[in-house]
Design a protein around this motif. Structure first.
Motif, PDB file in Angstrom:
ATOM      1  N   VAL A  13       0.944  -1.298   0.124  1.00 28.09           N
ATOM      2  CA  VAL A  13      -0.136  -0.171   0.125  1.00 28.09           C
ATOM      3  C   VAL A  13       0.834   1.211  -0.135  1.00 28.09           C
ATOM      4  O   VAL A  13       1.741   1.345   0.768  1.00 28.09           O
ATOM      5  CB  VAL A  13      -0.776  -0.078   1.173  1.00 28.09           C
ATOM      6  N   PRO A  23       1.308   5.364   0.205  1.00 27.92           N
ATOM      7  CA  PRO A  23       0.594   6.636   0.356  1.00 27.92           C
ATOM      8  C   PRO A  23       0.782   7.542  -0.401  1.00 27.92           C
ATOM      9  O   PRO A  23       1.730   7.561  -1.289  1.00 27.92           O
ATOM     10  CB  PRO A  23       1.297   7.015   1.938  1.00 27.92           C
ATOM     11  N   GLN A  40      -3.215   5.063  -2.152  1.00 35.00           N
ATOM     12  CA  GLN A  40      -3.808   5.664  -1.265  1.00 35.00           C
ATOM     13  C   GLN A  40      -4.122   7.106  -1.649  1.00 35.00           C
ATOM     14  O   GLN A  40      -3.210   7.946  -1.934  1.00 35.00           O
ATOM     15  CB  GLN A  40      -3.566   5.609   0.091  1.00 35.00           C
ATOM     16  N   ASP A  41      -5.361   7.611  -1.551  1.00 33.41           N
ATOM     17  CA  ASP A  41      -5.767   9.356  -1.735  1.00 33.41           C
ATOM     18  C   ASP A  41      -5.404   9.390  -3.312  1.00 33.41           C
ATOM     19  O   ASP A  41      -4.857  10.806  -3.482  1.00 33.41           O
ATOM     20  CB  ASP A  41      -5.247   9.866  -0.883  1.00 33.41           C
ATOM     21  N   CYS A  45      -8.739   6.230  -4.836  1.00 36.24           N
ATOM     22  CA  CYS A  45      -7.744   5.252  -4.691  1.00 36.24           C
ATOM     23  C   CYS A  45      -7.656   4.439  -6.110  1.00 36.24           C
ATOM     24  O   CYS A  45      -8.347   4.708  -6.942  1.00 36.24           O
ATOM     25  CB  CYS A  45      -8.147   3.933  -3.706  1.00 36.24           C
ATOM     26  N   PRO A  91     -13.938   6.009  -2.298  1.00 33.70           N
ATOM     27  CA  PRO A  91     -13.070   5.262  -1.447  1.00 33.70           C
ATOM     28  C   PRO A  91     -13.952   3.576  -1.772  1.00 33.70           C
ATOM     29  O   PRO A  91     -14.421   3.095  -0.845  1.00 33.70           O
ATOM     30  CB  PRO A  91     -13.186   5.437  -0.116  1.00 33.70           C
ATOM     31  N   GLU A 137     -10.510  -1.549  -1.827  1.00 34.19           N
ATOM     32  CA  GLU A 137      -9.463  -1.555  -0.561  1.00 34.19           C
ATOM     33  C   GLU A 137      -8.768  -2.807  -0.525  1.00 34.19           C
ATOM     34  O   GLU A 137      -8.757  -3.464  -1.528  1.00 34.19           O
ATOM     35  CB  GLU A 137     -10.576  -2.094   0.868  1.00 34.19           C
TER      36      GLU A 137
END
Length: 291
Positions: A175, A177, A222-223, A237, A265, A268
């Motif tokens: 993952v 960031p 992420q983001d 995402c 979002p 996941e």
């Protein structure tokens, strides 16, 4: 998951094995000069599934780097080639060899493909390679907010994505960031090329466990909004694939080509160190009886 794969168009696009570039002396993020193998060529000993870190190289593309000499044709080659698509050598001593697309590298505008090692040693710079382009226009019918980008539908079917509470749970090896995404951010087109995970802060990369990523690994960004361009948006995402090696110059690192993107979002991560394009391509071949 329901898709519109029965409506997709499969067509031929073609490039050739492209000569390496990057022969100039450059400066890394710490002010040190270096000269190492870099972008392009037929890379014999760096393959899908190998670690993307630790090489004496910069932006190394595993396998075969391909490009069409005509700019307009190369644009189509880049856009319509999808990760997992069949690639077939159509000229030279390796004619008939079959591999598959593993990435699309922006800036240099290369399509990257994996071939068996014995075929790599038969190939030459300039050999023509045809890709059965198949995947652009693919949609998830029950998840219209999730955009599928540059992914072969057979490979999509092979990824064990789970559906839960209106979201898609995707196995990934890491993952990332948003503050680590660098070169390529701001691009207005996410259906071609890649953008880099910055790795100058080695301690942070190790802390996040990203220094173990391999060529072909799936990651969650992420983001990161990759629906209509590459940028930051909280809650957005994307799922991407590692397509080239770590880099030495500032603002760069392993390249990520996105395959799923959502402004909301709805994606996941489920951590799985074995989540890799090579694995899913092999599963797709086995399902089709070609493995």
């Amino acid at each position: 998951m329901r898709t519109n794969r029965d409506k997709l168009v499969k067509m031929s696009v073609q490039g050739s094995a492209h000569h390496p570039s990057g022969s100039e002396i450059r400066v890394n993020a710490y002010g040190e000069s270096f000269l190492v193998p870099a972008i392009g060529g037929i890379t014999y000993n760096v393959k899908l599934g190998d670690c993307a870190f630790g090489l004496a190289g910069d932006h190394v593309e595993p396998g075969v780097s391909m490009q069409n000499a005509d700019k307009n044709s190369n644009n189509a080659f880049m856009v319509f080639s999808c990760l997992g698509n069949k690639a077939r050598v159509v000229s030279g001593d390796a004619k008939g060899a079959v591999g598959f697309v593993t990435g699309k590298h922006g800036g240099i505008e290369h399509v990257i493909a994996s071939f068996p090692e014995e075929d790599l040693y038969k190939m030459a710079i300039g050999d023509n390679i045809l890709v059965e382009a198949y995947g652009q226009g693919l949609e998830l019918l029950d998840y219209p907010d999730v955009k599928v980008q540059s992914l072969d539908p057979d490979v999509l079917d092979a990824i064990p994505i789970q559906e839960k509470d209106g979201k898609l749970i995707v196995p990934v090896a890491g993952v990332v960031p948003p503050y680590l995404m660098g070169s390529g951010i701001g691009s207005g087109n996410c259906y071609t090329g890649d953008y880099d995970m910055m790795t100058a802060d080695r301690e942070e990369i190790a802390r996040l466990g990203l220094d173990k990523l391999r060529f072909g690994d799936l990651v969650l960004l992420q983001d990161c909004d990759n629906t209509h361009g590459r940028g930051f948006f909280r809650g957005a995402c994307a799922i991407g694939v590692v397509i080239h090696s770590d880099c030495l110059v500032s603002g760069h690192g392993p390249g990520i080509s996105t395959i799923l993107a959502c402004h909301k979002p709805l994606l996941e991560a489920k951590l799985d160190p074995e989540s890799n394009l090579l694995r899913y391509h092999q599963l797709a071949l086995a399902k089709a009886g070609r493995g």
